[in-house]
Design a protein around this motif. Sequence first.
Motif, PDB file in Angstrom:
ATOM      1  N   MET A 233       0.828  -1.210   0.000  1.00 15.63           N
ATOM      2  CA  MET A 233       0.000   0.000   0.000  1.00 15.63           C
ATOM      3  C   MET A 233       0.860   1.257   0.000  1.00 15.63           C
ATOM      4  N   ILE A 234       1.973   1.209   0.712  1.00 14.55           N
ATOM      5  CA  ILE A 234       2.869   2.364   0.734  1.00 14.55           C
ATOM      6  C   ILE A 234       3.506   2.563  -0.639  1.00 14.55           C
ATOM      7  N   LEU A 235       3.953   1.468  -1.242  1.00 17.49           N
ATOM      8  CA  LEU A 235       4.550   1.574  -2.572  1.00 17.49           C
ATOM      9  C   LEU A 235       3.520   2.068  -3.579  1.00 17.49           C
ATOM     10  N   ARG A 236       2.306   1.578  -3.459  1.00 19.83           N
ATOM     11  CA  ARG A 236       1.240   2.045  -4.351  1.00 19.83           C
ATOM     12  C   ARG A 236       1.014   3.544  -4.182  1.00 19.83           C
ATOM     13  N   THR A 256      10.499  13.952 -10.132  1.00 17.99           N
ATOM     14  CA  THR A 256      10.169  14.461 -11.451  1.00 17.99           C
ATOM     15  C   THR A 256       9.720  13.302 -12.306  1.00 17.99           C
ATOM     16  N   HIS A 257       9.290  13.584 -13.493  1.00 12.96           N
ATOM     17  CA  HIS A 257       8.829  12.514 -14.376  1.00 12.96           C
ATOM     18  C   HIS A 257       9.945  11.523 -14.676  1.00 12.96           C
ATOM     19  N   SER A 258      11.168  12.020 -14.757  1.00 18.72           N
ATOM     20  CA  SER A 258      12.279  11.137 -15.074  1.00 18.72           C
ATOM     21  C   SER A 258      12.592  10.172 -13.942  1.00 18.72           C
ATOM     22  N   ALA A 259      12.140  10.484 -12.725  1.00 17.94           N
ATOM     23  CA  ALA A 259      12.444   9.627 -11.584  1.00 17.94           C
ATOM     24  C   ALA A 259      11.412   8.525 -11.395  1.00 17.94           C
ATOM     25  N   THR A 260      10.267   8.632 -12.061  1.00 18.71           N
ATOM     26  CA  THR A 260       9.196   7.666 -11.810  1.00 18.71           C
ATOM     27  C   THR A 260       9.595   6.260 -12.228  1.00 18.71           C
ATOM     28  N   GLU A 261      10.298   6.118 -13.338  1.00 16.52           N
ATOM     29  CA  GLU A 261      10.695   4.795 -13.806  1.00 16.52           C
ATOM     30  C   GLU A 261      11.680   4.153 -12.840  1.00 16.52           C
ATOM     31  N   SER A 262      12.628   4.925 -12.344  1.00 14.60           N
ATOM     32  CA  SER A 262      13.572   4.402 -11.366  1.00 14.60           C
ATOM     33  C   SER A 262      12.859   3.998 -10.087  1.00 14.60           C
ATOM     34  N   LEU A 263      11.850   4.770  -9.710  1.00 15.69           N
ATOM     35  CA  LEU A 263      11.097   4.479  -8.498  1.00 15.69           C
ATOM     36  C   LEU A 263      10.305   3.188  -8.645  1.00 15.69           C
ATOM     37  N   LYS A 264       9.736   2.980  -9.806  1.00 13.80           N
ATOM     38  CA  LYS A 264       8.991   1.737 -10.048  1.00 13.80           C
ATOM     39  C   LYS A 264       9.906   0.522  -9.936  1.00 13.80           C
ATOM     40  N   MET A 265      11.073   0.620 -10.554  1.00 16.09           N
ATOM     41  CA  MET A 265      11.993  -0.507 -10.511  1.00 16.09           C
ATOM     42  C   MET A 265      12.542  -0.728  -9.104  1.00 16.09           C
ATOM     43  N   ALA A 266      12.746   0.349  -8.360  1.00 19.96           N
ATOM     44  CA  ALA A 266      13.200   0.209  -6.981  1.00 19.96           C
ATOM     45  C   ALA A 266      12.152  -0.509  -6.140  1.00 19.96           C
ATOM     46  N   SER A 267      10.887  -0.227  -6.402  1.00 18.23           N
ATOM     47  CA  SER A 267       9.812  -0.909  -5.670  1.00 18.23           C
ATOM     48  C   SER A 267       9.796  -2.397  -5.989  1.00 18.23           C
ATOM     49  N   ILE A 268      10.112  -2.748  -7.234  1.00 13.73           N
ATOM     50  CA  ILE A 268      10.184  -4.164  -7.602  1.00 13.73           C
ATOM     51  C   ILE A 268      11.295  -4.863  -6.830  1.00 13.73           C
TER      52      ILE A 268
END
Length: 297
Positions: A233-236, A256-268
């Motif tokens: 839930m926190i990651l979501r 920023t928008h450029s950080a969202t992809e890195s954040l998604k992969m970090a959550s994985i």
Amino acid sequence: MKKNSYKIKAPIGDRVFLSVVYIILAIVVLVMLYPFAYAVSVSISDPAEVIAGKVTFYPKGFDLGSFKIMINHPIFFTAYKNTILYTVLGTFFTLFFTALTAYPLSKDKFQMRSFISKVYIITMFFEGGMIPTYLAYKSLHMIDTIWVMVLPGALSAWNIILMRTFYRNIPESLTESAYIDGATDLQILVKIILPLSKPIMATIGLFTAVGIWNGYFNALLYLNDTMKYPLQMILRGILVAAAFDPSEKGAYAELTHSATESLKMASIIITTLPVMCIYPFIQKYFVKGTMVGSIKG
């Protein structure tokens, strides 16, 4: 006197076949490993390099900002602790109730075996629905409690069928000998059946633990207190909520928008790493458990 040793060569057709199999398996391994390697690379790469599409298999630059953003969440560690608690308790209750339910259903002498088995099978195809289920949990005072996360899924018809099938493959002579020596059914289950059932217990336990660890939908429906939220839930919230609003102030203002992809992969990486660390220790049981019912002894 030296003995002559002869090595029988496999026919050329078998060697060609094995070579093709090894090549296919190698390709499959690479296909399966690449997504995870890509996720690791993106999670630790410079977000600017990620948005430019320069990250493939190897990371470009080095930036742990995505991990810092998640760890700095006010209740990240509380959510992690909650997830571990839900996973441990949920897996325990699943194995406990499934073992107790499957044992009598595996015995021909149990007269209600057929009827009860049919009732469980019906639950695999029909359910009450989201709203009736919510009302049922509310009437039981389970909403916004730890029990709504660990008890509802503790008994599954599919798990019962798997464990019942495994029990029936255990030689009946073992239990008959125990009966002759005066053992009760509970003693037979605890001292004979369960020690022989490690493969199926490990298999069901792994599936259950992974399901609870990765689950967030029940928390979304039944939990109101954020201090009881699981990690998912926190990651979501970090990934899809106001954290990505450029005007948002606070813990996520640097996103920023450029950080969202890195954040998604970090959550994985954060969510899959614990499961990957546990799996090697139960792999030998898992392989045997997945073969349940395929070999008759």
